[in-house]
Design a protein around this motif. Structure first.
Motif, PDB file in Angstrom:
ATOM      1  N   ASN A   1      -7.288  -0.450  -5.931  1.00  0.00           N
ATOM      2  CA  ASN A   1      -8.487  -0.789  -5.159  1.00  0.00           C
ATOM      3  C   ASN A   1      -9.710   0.020  -5.581  1.00  0.00           C
ATOM      4  O   ASN A   1     -10.837  -0.355  -5.248  1.00  0.00           O
TER       5      ASN A   1
ATOM      6  N   ASP B   1       0.838  -1.195   0.000  1.00  0.00           N
ATOM      7  CA  ASP B   1       0.000   0.000   0.000  1.00  0.00           C
ATOM      8  C   ASP B   1       0.883   1.260   0.000  1.00  0.00           C
ATOM      9  O   ASP B   1       1.798   1.369   0.820  1.00  0.00           O
TER      10      ASP B   1
ATOM     11  N   SER C   1      -8.868   5.460   0.202  1.00  0.00           N
ATOM     12  CA  SER C   1      -7.946   4.451  -0.311  1.00  0.00           C
ATOM     13  C   SER C   1      -6.720   5.148  -0.875  1.00  0.00           C
ATOM     14  O   SER C   1      -6.829   6.152  -1.558  1.00  0.00           O
TER      15      SER C   1
END
Length: 190
Positions: free
Chosen positions: A153, A17, A148
């Motif tokens: 995603n 991430d 996000s």
């Protein structure tokens, strides 16, 4: 699943991430740092003020309407997270403040964290937790809000009815966050 397996599962889920890589840039220590980070958030924030759901390989942290003020870590939690983040702690505080400025004022459910172990991604663990949360929001007639930092995603969330509200660039050269909202859907009583 206990505190440590949830922390470990989320550490694996968030290893790639952009925001977590920004907070934990050292590849050698990222896994352990992420595990402690998520375990701390779980035990100090979301078990007390939110809702935690999990499967054998995924976990989600939700903040119910009326508890949004508690979604912001308290002083003790910030101190513990600062110790975990080390010299990246000021970036975390700035990022949390920047994200909070853009949060909705309307009553809503907030999806703070959703992640699945990459070994089982695509097998429905995360989707099951997302469906559970949006069903709860739909039952209450409330929207769901999330941010996000992982562009890949966005289509997944859009598949579940979320729309992008805007992009927030985190201070200090941080990655982008996309604020997303899902309008409540009426129950199908047929």
């Amino acid at each position: 699943m206990s505190r440590m397996p949830i922390g470990r599962t989320l550490a694996l889920a968030f290893d790639d991430d952009p925001m977590m890589r920004w907070f934990f840039p050292d590849e050698a220590t990222r896994g352990a740092g992420l595990e402690r980070y998520f375990a701390t958030l779980l035990t100090r924030q979301y078990v007390r003020h939110g809702l935690c759901e999990h499967t054998s390989a995924a976990a989600s942290f939700w903040v119910p309407p009326g508890a949004q003020d508690k979604a912001v870590p308290d002083a003790e939690t910030i101190a513990e997270l600062s110790e975990i983040l080390g010299d990246r702690a000021p970036l975390f505080r700035e990022a949390a403040a920047a994200a909070a400025e853009h949060g909705p004022q309307e009553p809503h459910w907030y999806l703070a964290v959703l992640g699945a172990d990459p070994a089982v991604q695509g097998q429905g663990h995360g989707a099951a937790l997302l469906r559970s949360g949006v069903a709860r929001a739909d039952e209450a007639g409330l929207p769901v809000y999330l941010e996000s930092s992982k562009p890949a995603n966005l289509p997944v969330y859009e598949h579940f009815g979320f729309t992008v509200l805007g992009e927030v660039r985190l201070p200090g050269g941080g990655p982008a966050l996309w604020a997303m909202r899902r309008a409540p859907r009426p129950r199908d009583d047929a």
